[in-house]
Scaffold this motif. Sequence first.
Motif, PDB file in Angstrom:
ATOM      1  N   SER A  23      93.277 -23.435  34.108  1.00  0.00           N
ATOM      2  CA  SER A  23      92.169 -23.570  35.058  1.00  0.00           C
ATOM      3  C   SER A  23      91.246 -24.722  34.672  1.00  0.00           C
ATOM      4  CB  SER A  23      91.368 -22.273  35.129  1.00  0.00           C
ATOM      5  OG  SER A  23      92.139 -21.259  35.677  1.00  0.00           O
ATOM      6  N   GLY A  26      93.137 -28.009  35.189  1.00  0.00           N
ATOM      7  CA  GLY A  26      93.287 -28.306  36.617  1.00  0.00           C
ATOM      8  C   GLY A  26      91.997 -28.809  37.230  1.00  0.00           C
ATOM      9  N   ALA A  30      91.234 -32.520  38.736  1.00  0.00           N
ATOM     10  CA  ALA A  30      90.689 -32.713  40.085  1.00  0.00           C
ATOM     11  C   ALA A  30      89.425 -33.562  40.032  1.00  0.00           C
ATOM     12  CB  ALA A  30      90.399 -31.362  40.730  1.00  0.00           C
ATOM     13  N   TYR A  58      88.607 -27.943  46.131  1.00  0.00           N
ATOM     14  CA  TYR A  58      89.651 -27.610  45.160  1.00  0.00           C
ATOM     15  C   TYR A  58      89.640 -26.117  44.831  1.00  0.00           C
ATOM     16  CZ  TYR A  58      92.028 -27.128  40.693  1.00  0.00           C
ATOM     17  OH  TYR A  58      92.860 -26.691  39.678  1.00  0.00           O
ATOM     18  N   SER A  61      91.667 -24.231  47.235  1.00  0.00           N
ATOM     19  CA  SER A  61      92.981 -24.800  47.532  1.00  0.00           C
ATOM     20  C   SER A  61      94.126 -23.923  47.035  1.00  0.00           C
ATOM     21  CB  SER A  61      93.101 -26.187  46.891  1.00  0.00           C
ATOM     22  OG  SER A  61      93.187 -26.066  45.483  1.00  0.00           O
ATOM     23  N   ARG A  63      96.601 -24.971  45.232  1.00  0.00           N
ATOM     24  CA  ARG A  63      96.889 -25.332  43.845  1.00  0.00           C
ATOM     25  C   ARG A  63      96.130 -24.418  42.885  1.00  0.00           C
ATOM     26  NH1 ARG A  63      97.264 -31.219  41.323  1.00  0.00           N
ATOM     27  NH2 ARG A  63      98.523 -31.353  43.170  1.00  0.00           N
ATOM     28  N   ARG A  64      94.893 -24.153  43.204  1.00  0.00           N
ATOM     29  CA  ARG A  64      94.072 -23.285  42.366  1.00  0.00           C
ATOM     30  C   ARG A  64      94.637 -21.860  42.344  1.00  0.00           C
ATOM     31  NH1 ARG A  64      90.042 -23.125  38.522  1.00  0.00           N
ATOM     32  NH2 ARG A  64      88.614 -21.454  38.974  1.00  0.00           N
ATOM     33  N   LEU A  66      97.764 -21.025  42.839  1.00  0.00           N
ATOM     34  CA  LEU A  66      99.079 -20.997  42.199  1.00  0.00           C
ATOM     35  C   LEU A  66      98.984 -20.794  40.693  1.00  0.00           C
ATOM     36  CD1 LEU A  66     101.087 -23.737  44.117  1.00  0.00           C
ATOM     37  CD2 LEU A  66     101.448 -21.266  44.159  1.00  0.00           C
ATOM     38  N   ILE A  67      97.839 -21.115  40.126  1.00  0.00           N
ATOM     39  CA  ILE A  67      97.653 -20.908  38.694  1.00  0.00           C
ATOM     40  C   ILE A  67      97.739 -19.408  38.363  1.00  0.00           C
ATOM     41  CG2 ILE A  67      96.032 -21.181  36.775  1.00  0.00           C
ATOM     42  CD1 ILE A  67      95.083 -23.758  38.055  1.00  0.00           C
TER      43      ILE A  67
END
Length: 88
Positions: A23, A26, A30, A58, A61, A63-64, A66-67
Amino acid sequence: MIAFARFFIIAFIVLTVTYIILSIRGRAAARDRLEQEWDEEVQAGDRDAYIEEGLRAYDGSLRRKLILGVYVVPAVVIGTILYVVNHM
């Protein structure tokens, strides 16, 4: 049963540390991307406001989200292995 509980606790701690590290990395990536984008293209308005707005985007999102797979994928793999070993 005690061994499974001990494994679960240790795995949860390791996965939580991994999640926190991913986290932070990421969000830092970003932020770096937004800073570079502002320096190269935008250069108009308030830089900090642009970066904060991008980080808010972000946070919502995919992507966040998926963590969170850090917790899901190992649980599914371990569950599958336990099922295959015990029922096949």
